[in-house]
Design a protein around this motif. Structure first.
Motif, short mmCIF file in Angstrom:
data_model
loop_
_atom_site.label_atom_id
_atom_site.label_comp_id
_atom_site.label_asym_id
_atom_site.label_seq_id
_atom_site.Cartn_x
_atom_site.Cartn_y
_atom_site.Cartn_z
N GLY A 162 0.81 -1.21 0.00
CA GLY A 162 0.00 0.00 0.00
C GLY A 162 0.84 1.26 0.00
O GLY A 162 2.02 1.25 0.37
N PHE B 156 1.58 -1.07 -6.70
CA PHE B 156 0.91 -0.69 -5.46
C PHE B 156 -0.51 -1.24 -5.43
O PHE B 156 -1.21 -1.26 -6.45
N THR B 157 -0.93 -1.67 -4.25
CA THR B 157 -2.27 -2.22 -4.07
C THR B 157 -2.98 -1.47 -2.95
O THR B 157 -2.40 -0.63 -2.26
N GLY B 158 -4.26 -1.82 -2.76
CA GLY B 158 -5.04 -1.19 -1.69
C GLY B 158 -5.65 0.13 -2.15
O GLY B 158 -5.73 0.43 -3.34
N GLN B 159 -6.05 0.93 -1.19
CA GLN B 159 -6.72 2.19 -1.48
C GLN B 159 -5.76 3.36 -1.41
O GLN B 159 -4.71 3.29 -0.76
N LEU C 57 -4.46 -0.37 -7.72
CA LEU C 57 -5.19 0.31 -6.65
C LEU C 57 -6.70 0.15 -6.81
O LEU C 57 -7.20 -0.12 -7.90
#
Length: 278
Positions: free
Chosen positions: A157, A178-181, A202
């Motif tokens: 993240g 990148f992952t998540g919010q 994302l």
């Protein structure tokens, strides 16, 4: 007459002694301050030298682009001649910015860069850095105004803490993994003019940035992102919610009725059995 002259001479001698002692104290204090300032400057310069030395040791340099980073020279400003390094002044070892785009460097984010306490620009884009960004990124590069980490392989993240780097006016994170919010706290970056997280993984809503120069291209190819300037985030319509709730209520009611009928049938069977036996 003679007595008055002697008395005046005595006062003059005392006055000169006081003036002389004050002058000596002033010279002593000035020398102390100069030594303290010189020592502070030397320590600051050494910290920046150690910063670059640690940075070099924490990354892989398969193309030997950092071969010019040779340490051991005691001359002031010698690190300012290093490839990719810019100093505040050519005669001081105070690093202003580090720009190493396209050097083919590998490794995780180099935490040793924290020792470059006057750093305002960091560009390590188009390399092969990987792994997550440090959660305490603000403590590592608190004063940077431009941060370019694009075209690497960073994962995980985007740290919420990045929103506390208050002087940021350019933040480029595109073409990573990148992952998540996106942290909602990013809206606190009031100076932000250029920003991109395109081509990542994302998801979730996009914070409402103040800058008008941030457009849909800056969020492209993140299949889970929604909200302005992209399409609105999809939510279940009221009709669907009502239908789902009704179906859920019907299922619960049917389950309860089934239990009651089961108990009723069981009680009838027991009564018949007892009747037959009697």
């Amino acid at each position: 007459m003679w007595f008055e002259s002697l008395h005046q001479s005595h006062h003059f001698i005392r006055y000169m002694m006081v003036v002389g002692s004050r002058l000596v104290f002033a010279i002593f204090l000035g020398n102390c301050l100069c030594l303290l300032l010189l020592r502070t400057l030397i320590d600051a310069n050494q910290a920046d030298v150690d910063c670059l030395r640690t940075f070099k040791s924490q990354v892989e340099d398969p193309n030997s682009y950092l071969s010019s980073w040779v340490f051991g020279n005691e001359a002031y400003g010698y690190i300012c001649k290093f490839s990719g390094v810019t100093c505040w002044h050519d005669d001081e070892n105070r690093v202003l910015s580090i720009k190493l785009s396209g050097y083919g460097l590998r490794g995780v984010f180099p935490l040793g860069i924290k020792q470059c306490s006057d750093l305002v620009g960091l560009d390590i884009s188009r390399n092969n850095f990987s792994g997550p960004l440090p959660s305490n990124l603000t403590d590592v590069i608190p004063l940077v105004t431009t941060l370019d980490l694009s075209f690497n392989s960073f994962t995980g993240g985007i740290p919420v803490n990045i929103a506390n780097i208050t002087f940021l006016n350019s933040l480029m994170l595109q073409n990573n993994q990148f992952t998540g919010q996106l942290p909602p706290e990013l809206v606190k970056l009031g100076r932000l003019k250029t920003f991109s997280v395109a081509n990542n993984r994302l998801s979730g809503p996009i914070p409402t940035f103040k800058s008008t120069s941030i457009n849909s291209e800056n969020f492209a190819n993140n299949t889970g992102l929604c909200g302005k300037p992209l399409d609105e985030c999809k939510t279940a319509s009221r009709g669907k919610v009502v239908i789902i709730a009704a179906l859920g209520g019907f299922t619960v009611a049917a389950f309860v009725v089934g239990i009651i009928l089961g108990l009723f049938c069981s009680s009838i069977s027991v009564e018949r059995l007892l009747f037959k036996r009697s």
